[in-house]
Structures are given as structure tokens and as C-alpha cells.
Write a protein that holds these residues in place. Structure first.
Motif, PDB file in Angstrom:
ATOM      1  N   GLN A 131       5.327 -12.791   2.568  1.00 37.58           N
ATOM      2  CA  GLN A 131       5.416 -11.181   2.722  1.00 37.58           C
ATOM      3  C   GLN A 131       4.413 -11.074   3.210  1.00 37.58           C
ATOM      4  N   ASN A 132       4.521  -9.980   3.761  1.00 33.67           N
ATOM      5  CA  ASN A 132       3.624  -9.178   4.288  1.00 33.67           C
ATOM      6  C   ASN A 132       1.724  -9.570   3.865  1.00 33.67           C
ATOM      7  N   CYS A 133       0.342  -9.297   4.874  1.00 36.80           N
ATOM      8  CA  CYS A 133      -0.381  -9.171   3.553  1.00 36.80           C
ATOM      9  C   CYS A 133      -0.864  -7.643   4.248  1.00 36.80           C
ATOM     10  N   TYR A 134      -1.567  -7.318   3.756  1.00 36.04           N
ATOM     11  CA  TYR A 134      -1.675  -5.785   4.035  1.00 36.04           C
ATOM     12  C   TYR A 134      -3.280  -5.562   4.519  1.00 36.04           C
ATOM     13  N   ILE A 135      -4.352  -5.174   5.491  1.00 41.11           N
ATOM     14  CA  ILE A 135      -5.783  -5.268   5.272  1.00 41.11           C
ATOM     15  C   ILE A 135      -5.853  -3.561   4.947  1.00 41.11           C
ATOM     16  N   ARG A 136      -6.345  -2.787   4.461  1.00 39.06           N
ATOM     17  CA  ARG A 136      -6.147  -1.645   3.751  1.00 39.06           C
ATOM     18  C   ARG A 136      -7.451  -1.423   3.697  1.00 39.06           C
ATOM     19  N   LYS A 137      -7.968   0.257   4.593  1.00 40.56           N
ATOM     20  CA  LYS A 137      -9.559   0.547   4.503  1.00 40.56           C
ATOM     21  C   LYS A 137      -9.241   1.338   3.603  1.00 40.56           C
ATOM     22  N   ILE A 138      -9.906   2.404   2.955  1.00 44.02           N
ATOM     23  CA  ILE A 138     -10.330   3.360   2.250  1.00 44.02           C
ATOM     24  C   ILE A 138     -10.365   4.768   3.315  1.00 44.02           C
ATOM     25  N   GLU A 139      -9.549   6.144   3.108  1.00 47.80           N
ATOM     26  CA  GLU A 139      -9.126   6.741   4.126  1.00 47.80           C
ATOM     27  C   GLU A 139      -9.651   8.218   2.966  1.00 47.80           C
ATOM     28  N   ASN A 193      -5.194   3.824   0.367  1.00 46.15           N
ATOM     29  CA  ASN A 193      -5.428   2.795   1.245  1.00 46.15           C
ATOM     30  C   ASN A 193      -4.985   2.365   2.650  1.00 46.15           C
ATOM     31  N   ILE A 194      -5.677   2.792   3.315  1.00 44.61           N
ATOM     32  CA  ILE A 194      -4.773   3.370   4.869  1.00 44.61           C
ATOM     33  C   ILE A 194      -4.730   1.527   5.412  1.00 44.61           C
ATOM     34  N   VAL A 195      -3.628   0.865   6.135  1.00 46.89           N
ATOM     35  CA  VAL A 195      -3.278  -0.204   6.410  1.00 46.89           C
ATOM     36  C   VAL A 195      -4.326  -0.082   8.326  1.00 46.89           C
ATOM     37  N   ILE A 196      -5.289  -1.352   8.108  1.00 45.68           N
ATOM     38  CA  ILE A 196      -5.777  -1.460  10.006  1.00 45.68           C
ATOM     39  C   ILE A 196      -5.484  -2.663   9.819  1.00 45.68           C
ATOM     40  N   LYS A 197      -4.433  -3.730   9.321  1.00 36.96           N
ATOM     41  CA  LYS A 197      -4.157  -4.365   9.727  1.00 36.96           C
ATOM     42  C   LYS A 197      -3.086  -5.424   8.948  1.00 36.96           C
ATOM     43  N   THR A 198      -1.565  -5.494   9.676  1.00 35.05           N
ATOM     44  CA  THR A 198      -0.788  -6.170   9.250  1.00 35.05           C
ATOM     45  C   THR A 198      -0.618  -7.908   9.295  1.00 35.05           C
ATOM     46  N   TYR A 199      -0.431  -8.925   8.280  1.00 35.06           N
ATOM     47  CA  TYR A 199      -0.986 -10.138   8.669  1.00 35.06           C
ATOM     48  C   TYR A 199       1.214 -10.202   8.366  1.00 35.06           C
ATOM     49  N   SER A 213       0.588  -1.201  -0.213  1.00 34.07           N
ATOM     50  CA  SER A 213      -0.200  -0.093   0.102  1.00 34.07           C
ATOM     51  C   SER A 213       1.016   0.819   0.297  1.00 34.07           C
ATOM     52  N   ALA A 214       0.604   2.282  -0.524  1.00 32.74           N
ATOM     53  CA  ALA A 214       1.528   3.644  -0.508  1.00 32.74           C
ATOM     54  C   ALA A 214       1.307   4.020   0.514  1.00 32.74           C
ATOM     55  N   ALA A 215       0.544   3.756   1.683  1.00 32.51           N
ATOM     56  CA  ALA A 215      -0.076   4.230   3.356  1.00 32.51           C
ATOM     57  C   ALA A 215       0.873   3.421   4.077  1.00 32.51           C
ATOM     58  N   ILE A 216       1.796   2.494   3.709  1.00 35.10           N
ATOM     59  CA  ILE A 216       2.715   1.845   4.650  1.00 35.10           C
ATOM     60  C   ILE A 216       3.529   3.162   5.286  1.00 35.10           C
ATOM     61  N   ASP A 217       3.901   3.378   6.894  1.00 32.15           N
ATOM     62  CA  ASP A 217       4.143   3.982   7.485  1.00 32.15           C
ATOM     63  C   ASP A 217       6.255   3.776   7.617  1.00 32.15           C
ATOM     64  N   THR A 218       6.268   3.139   6.755  1.00 30.46           N
ATOM     65  CA  THR A 218       8.000   3.605   7.133  1.00 30.46           C
ATOM     66  C   THR A 218       8.616   4.399   6.136  1.00 30.46           C
ATOM     67  N   PRO A 219       9.738   4.775   6.735  1.00 29.61           N
ATOM     68  CA  PRO A 219      10.464   5.410   6.532  1.00 29.61           C
ATOM     69  C   PRO A 219      10.846   4.912   4.793  1.00 29.61           C
TER      70      PRO A 219
END
Lengths: 337, 418
Positions: B354-362, B380-386, B274-280
Motif C-alpha cells: 500500500q501507499n505510505c504517506y509522509i505527513r507533516k502536522i499543520e 497530518n498533511i501529506v507531503i510525499k507518497t511512497y 492520513s485523515a488529510a488524504i485529499d481524495t473524494p
């Protein structure tokens, strides 16, 4: 000069050109070889369409149908059923496309002109849908991979040069058979139907039967090109047999020159060259393709080969006229009027 | 006169053949086959641009090696992709080729890799069987399998309290495989898929399909592709459906997202990126991509970027010998890379874990994290990471592979009509 010898001269020219192709191709780099092979395979399809479109005057948008049956039968036999007899693969592909053409012919031949175009177009949509939807057999959207050509008479066709000669020989056989066909009284009858079906009927010809047979023969040859195509790419998917394939075959014939047999071969060569070679340099090669068509339509409606022949004929006529004039000038003064 | 023509013809033929690339000692040649014309051209450009971004950041160098990069167009036609792969291998003498967008191309290209013993690294085609039942030696995938993250979304949907779900999936292989993954993840937990609707690929008018969705279901899972992705949420909301809307990777990927409207807010989908993953790392990637190409980074771009990262890493660990293909390919299948999307490694079947991201549109007001993306964009805000999800979900590979590949009728719809 008699007509017979000018025809012979033409045959010699064509044979010489293909002879050069046969000798030069293995010396070229591998990629160019594959382009030539693709052009040859599509040339078979274009020639088969020429029988219908050029000679009989029936513009078909459904040639992808037989191509599809040839290609998918080869893919299913080789990849899914592990058949290793190449002749059997060709036999089934050929037989199946002939059968399908025989069936569709009953439906299509009663129509003419744009109606014929629409009916054959609908066939090609149906067959595309079959390839796309019937995924237990055709693999659906994913297609069928691993269509590796089995050896023929112990010669492994996995070798690119061997496969080239294999393709080339099949192409030449198709060319020879189709040439004999169009030169035969049957072929002449087809041209007669194109020029005036009512007259042919008046003369006692069963025009329906002639058109029907042309339709079946044409479909059978298109099936051969499909079988070769699947083995050349070692893969077949619905995108290969969609409407565009049928339209492209139509354009190859129009570009090269309908009712010339060799013209569609040139058309196939040009389009394949643009698609596979020019496209590696110019991203927008479609523009070039489009321009080629526009130029063809504006300046060479009889196709590229037709234009060349017209040019040669014109030059010859002018030459004869010049000769006649100089003959007149050489004549003694008193004989002139 | 005639002889002259023949000579000319032969000369043209020779000139044609002389164009083959000369092998230089210290370079690595990489080919990329993407749809650069036709309906998929823009996605294809994203794919190539992701790779180019890495190359530009590294000045077209992989260690001491200069990268010679060739991109080829295949018009989203598998047969043409095969030809272009042959061109890259035979004429450009590439050490590795990447490419393809849709699954058929992946299936078509892998045999070419084995035939010529040149690795094919897949940056997008998601056909399950390619890393399951129909594997190839010279093949590795750096994207995902269709069902991979969908299993996780099924699991998540059950946790949210959904018990009865309707799936609406594009009617083709990628749709079947995605819906299959979701259904298995969901039903393994105890949920019930009560109806499966299959709109034709490319549907933009869902009128005939929406009435097939029972109104008493808890949620709808939608697997949409291309223009379908834009049309579905709009018409779904307009038809008065109030239930939760879930979706697959392509339903709201960053390629589609900027074109969506408020109807998409609250839509929950899953992806490995997701483009919204918050890592540097991701912030830098999104910022750089936006700056260079003027677009929000999509998973297509990220996949290609990661592919470049992977090739570089594999070459580095084997002493930058691109000609020793078997050696570095073996290494590539073993390494762990800290990619933009998160940690990635390949399983024994050459598919990423790899990680699977559950994302919610905001809709995020302003310029989120100052990355230069258009203000007030949807994200696509990440709300949970598997973490570390495998293509086999929580099954043993042997058990998973006993089943047929996900299809329209597999897993069977046991609860349909209930």
C-alpha cells in the motif's frame, strides 16, 4: 449427630456437585465448556492461595509468580523446544515453581501482614518485568504462541472433551491433596498459627518452618494451574501474569470464602462466569463485578460459602431449638416448672 | 428436596447449552474482538465504529447476504481475546472474525484461526513476524507491519539532508520493530543512527531520557504510543531541542492528534493513512465518520472499514458463499481494492502492499475541505507518497527473511557513539 458424619456429608455433597459437573460439561456447548475449564484452572490457583491466605492468614499478592513460572515453562518447553512429553512439561513446571517458591519463601516469610503483602507484590512485579523484558526467552510483549498440549498416554489432548477431563482430573487431584493437607495435623497447625502465632510458638511449634512449607506447597500448586492455563489458551503473554492475576486470585478467595477450599472454587467460577459469559451481553460487566464485591464485603464477609454455611447452621440450630420447645410443650403439665 | 435441586441444576445446565446460534442460510456472520473496557477502550471503539460505518452505509447487507455483526470486548488481554474468539466461533458460528489492537493479540489469535479453520482478518496488530516468519493459513492482515512505512520515512529523512539521527522508541516489541524499519531505510541510503534511546512504555516524564539525545544530531525519530505521544513533543521542545522531529505511525495518529498542541506543528510522521488524504473517497469517509461518531477518522477506523470492504469484495467475487471459507479467503488474498487509504493488495505473505504517506502536522484554519471537523484543527498533511510499499521495503522477501525480526539489537547500532 457427630462431627465426623457431618464432615462426611459435606464431602459427599462436594463430590456429587463435581460429579454432576463432570457429566454435564461435555453436553454443553463448546464455549461454555471452555469457560468451565478456565474456571477449573483458576480454581486450582485460588485453592492454592487459600492455603496461604485462608488457613495460614498470609495474604499474598504474589501468586501470579508461580502461575507465570508454570505457564512460561510449559510454553517454552512445548512451543520453543518442541518437547512432546506432557509429564516432563508438568514436572518442569511443578519443579520450577516449587524452587522459586522455596527461594522467595526465605525472603517473604519473615514478614507479616501488610509487609508480607508488599513483598509478595514486589515479586509479582519482578516476574512480570522478567516476562516482559527478557524477550529472547519469553517473546516479550508478543508472548509465546503455539502451546499445543501434547498427548498423554496416547490420548490427544487437542480434543476439547479430552482436555476437559484432563483438566478436571488434575483439578480433583489438587483438591484431594489440598483437602488432605488442611485436615492433617500440619493443616491444623497452620490454622493455629493464623489464630495466634505466639501461642503456637509457646507450644513448641516451629512456626517459621510451618509457614515456609505452606508457602512452598501453595506456590507449587499455583504452578500447576499456570501450566494448564498456557495449554488451555495455547498462548501466554505478560498480560496473563501481571499483578491483576495475583489480585484476582485474592479476590476469588475472598469472594468464595477463605479457609474453606471449596469457597475459592466457587469464587473462581463466579469471576470467570462474569468475565467470559456475562461480558458478552453487558459491556459494563465490571460494574456487576464491583457490585458483587461490595455486597460480599457488606453482607457476607466470610465469603459466599461461609454465608451459606452460616445460614444452614442457623436453620439447623433453630430447628433444634423448635424441636426442644415442642418437646417441652409435649411434656405433661406436672413436669413443667 | 435434594432431588429437586439436582433437577434444577441439570435444567440450568441444559438451558445454558441451548443458546447456540441457529445457522440461517442467507447471512454472513462476522465477529469483532476489540478492547471496549480498560485503557484502550476508546481506540477499541474507533475500531468497531469503522466497521459499523461500512455496515450502516450498506444497510447491513453484503450483496444478498444479511450481515450479523457481533462485537466482543477483550480488555486488551490476549488470553481473553482467545476465549472471545472461541465464543464467536463456537457459539455465534461466525464465518470470519476480526480484531485485536496490539501485536500480542494478533499472535494469540492467528493460531485460533488455524485451529478452527475460521479466517482471522487482522485490522490493527502490527507484529512483523505474523506475516513473515510465523505465518498462519487462515490469517490475513489489512493494516501494516510495524516497520513497513518506517522504511520509507528513513529513505525520506536521508533525502531531506539528515545524516545523523537519534531514535527514541517505546521499549517494547512494536517500538523495536518500528525503529528497526526506520533505521534500515535510513542507513541503507547512507545515513547514520548515532544513538538509540528506549524510554519505558507509558513514560510521561522524559526528563531522564532527553539528556541521552546528542545535541549535534540532525534529527530525532520518535516512536511513541498513547500518552507518550502527547508528552514527548512538548518536553522535547521545552528542553530546547531545535532539530527536526520525525515519528512513527502511532506518534501522531488521528486518535492522538486532536489532543496535541502547537508544539506538534512541523512534526513529520509516516503512516498508511492520513485523515488529510485529499481524495473524494477519503473526504466522504472523514465527513461521514465525523457526522456519525463526532470524531476525526483515525487509521483504526479506516482499517476496519477497509476490512469490511475487503470481505464484501471477496464474497462478491465468489458468489456470496460465506460457508465456502477456503474459496473466498483465497480470493480475498488475491484481490486489489481501491480503499479509502488508496490502492491495496496483499502480498504472498498476506500483508498489504500500500501507499505510505509522509505527513507533516499543520494547523489548518477553518473547516478544512468542509468535512465538518472542528475548525482550526491539526492535520497530518501529506507531503510525499511512497506508492505500493511492501513490508519487505525494496528487499526480496527471501533476503529480508534471512535476517532476524527487528529487535532492540537488530539492526545493530553500528554508528552509536560517533
Amino acid at each position: 449427630m457427630s462431627q465426623f458424619s457431618s464432615e462426611l456429608k459435606r464431602i459427599i455433597w462436594v463430590l456429587a456437585a463435581f460429579g454432576v459437573l463432570a457429566v454435564v460439561t461435555p453436553l454443553l456447548d463448546d464455549y461454555t465448556q471452555t469457560i468451565i475449564m478456565r474456571a477449573l484452572v483458576f480454581a486450582i490457583m485460588a485453592m492454592s492461595l487459600d492455603i496461604l491466605m485462608g488457613y495460614t492468614g498470609l495474604r499474598s499478592m504474589g501468586h501470579g509468580v508461580y502461575f507465570a513460572f508454570g505457564a512460561y515453562s510449559a510454553a517454552i518447553l512445548i512451543s520453543t523446544m518442541k518437547v512432546t512429553n506432557l509429564l516432563a512439561v508438568f514436572g518442569v513446571g511443578l519443579g520450577l515453581s516449587a524452587l522459586v517458591a522455596a527461594f522467595l519463601g526465605f525472603l517473604a516469610i519473615r514478614a507479616v501482614g501488610v509487609y508480607f503483602l508488599m513483598i509478595t507484590l514486589s515479586f509479582s512485579m519482578v516476574v512480570w518485568g522478567l516476562a516482559y523484558r527478557w524477550h529472547t526467552v519469553t517473546g516479550g510483549d508478543n508472548g509465546i504462541a503455539g502451546v499445543i498440549p501434547p498427548p498423554i498416554f496416547g490420548i490427544p489432548l487437542t480434543n476439547p472433551v479430552a482436555f476437559f477431563y484432563f483438566t478436571f482430573i488434575i483439578f480433583m487431584i489438587c483438591l484431594a491433596l489440598l483437602y488432605l493437607l488442611v485436615r492433617s495435623p500440619f493443616g491444623k497447625t497452620l490454622v493455629g498459627i493464623r489464630e495466634g502465632e505466639a501461642r503456637m510458638k509457646m507450644l513448641g511449634y516451629n512456626t517459621w518452618l510451618h509457614k515456609y512449607l505452606a508457602f512452598v506447597i501453595s506456590g507449587t500448586f499455583a504452578g500447576i494451574s499456570g501450566t494448564l492455563w498456557a495449554m488451555l489458551n495455547r498462548f501466554i503473554a505478560p498480560t496473563d501474569v501481571e499483578l491483576v492475576t495475583s489480585v484476582e486470585a485474592l479476590l476469588m478467595v475472598a469472594l468464595g470464602g477463605p479457609a474453606t477450599l471449596v469457597g475459592p472454587v466457587i469464587g473462581a467460577g463466579i469471576i470467570m462466569f462474569l468475565r467470559y459469559w456475562v461480558s458478552t451481553f453487558i459491556e459494563r460487566w465490571y460494574v456487576i463485578l464491583g457490585a458483587t464485591y461490595i455486597i460480599t464485603i457488606l453482607y457476607a464477609r466470610e465469603g459466599i460459602l461461609g454465608k451459606i454455611e452460616a445460614f444452614l447452621a442457623q436453620r439447623k440450630a433453630r430447628g433444634e431449638a423448635d424441636a426442644a420447645i415442642s418437646q417441652v410443650q409435649e411434656q405433661p403439665e406436672e413436669l413443667r416448672t | 428436596m435434594k432431588a429437586k435441586w439436582l433437577v434444577l441444576l441439570a435444567a440450568a445446565g441444559l438451558a445454558f447449552g441451548a443458546g447456540a446460534a441457529q445457522a440461517a442460510p442467507r447471512e454472513v456472520r462476522i465477529g469483532f474482538i476489540a478492547p471496549l473496557t480498560g485503557p484502550f477502550a476508546q481506540v477499541g471503539k474507533d475500531q468497531v465504529n469503522g466497521f459499523i460505518l461500512w455496515l450502516e452505509q450498506n444497510k447491513y447487507k453484503m450483496g444478498p447476504l444479511t450481515v450479523k455483526f457481533t462485537a466482543e470486548d477483550y480488555e486488551a488481554k490476549p488470553a481473553l481475546a482467545v476465549a472471545k474468539a472461541q465464543k464467536l466461533i463456537q457459539r455465534d458460528k461466525v464465518h470470519v472474525f476480526l480484531g485485536g489492537l496490539l501485536a500480542p493479540t494478533g499472535y494469540a489469535l492467528a493460531p485460533v484461526a488455524d485451529q478452527f479453520k475460521v479466517p482471522y482478518i487482522s485490522p490493527a496488530p502490527a507484529g512483523e513476524d505474523q506475516t513473515q516468519r510465523k505465518r498462519h493459513k487462515y490469517y490475513a492482515r489489512l493494516s501494516f507491519t510495524s516497520g513497513q512505512c518506517q522504511h520509507a520515512l528513513g529513505d525520506w529523512a536521508y533525502e531531506q539532508g539528515h545524516r545523523r539521527i537519534v531514535t527514541v522508541g517505546a521499549d517494547y516489541a512494536f517500538g523495536y520493530e518500528s525503529v528497526g524499519g526506520f533505521q534500515r531505510g535510513f542507513e541503507d541510503k547512507g545515513g547514520k543512527v548515532v544513538a538509540k534511546v528506549w524510554p519505558r512504555l507509558g513514560t510521561v516524564d522524559f526528563g531522564p531520557y532527553l539528556p541521552l539525545i546528542p545535541r549535534n544530531a540532525d534529527a530525532v525519530y520518535a516512536l511513541m504510543v498513547g500518552p507518550m505521544s502527547l508528552a514527548f513533543p512538548k518536553q522535547f521542545k521545552a528542553a530546547g531541542f531545535k532539530m527536526a522531529l520525525l515519528g512513527g505511525t502511532t506518534s501522531t495518529d488521528e486518535f492522538i492528534l486532536p489532543n496535541m498542541g502547537d508544539e506538534a506543528i512541523g512534526y513529520v510522521t509516516t503512516s498508511h493513512y492520513s485523515a488529510a488524504i485529499d481524495t473524494p473517497k477519503n473526504h466522504a469517509f472523514v465527513r461521514d465518520f465525523q457526522k456519525r461518531f463526532g470524531k476525526m477518522a483515525s487509521y483504526y477506523a479506516e482499517n476496519s472499514f477497509t476490512a469490511a470492504l475487503y470481505i464484501n469484495e471477496a464474497l462478491k467475487r465468489t458468489g456470496y458463499n460465506p460457508d465456502k471459507i477456503e474459496v473466498w479467503l483465497e480470493e480475498l488474498k488475491k484481490i486489489r481494492v481501491d480503499a479509502i487509504r488508496g490502492p491495496v493488495y496483499l502480498d504472498a505473505y498476506a500483508n498489504p502492499v500500500q501507499n505510505c504517506y509522509i505527513r507533516k502536522i499543520e494547523r489548518v484554519p477553518g473547516d478544512r475541505n468542509n468535512l465538518g471537523v472542528k475548525p482550526n484543527s491539526l492535520w497530518n498533511i501529506v507531503i510525499k507518497t511512497y506508492p505500493a510499499v511492501s513490508q519487505f521495503w525494496n528487499y526480496k522477501p527471501e533476503d529480508f527473511l534471512k535476517h532476524p525480526v527487528y529487535d532492540k539489537n537488530f539492526p545493530p547500532c553500528k554508528f552509536c557513539g560517533q
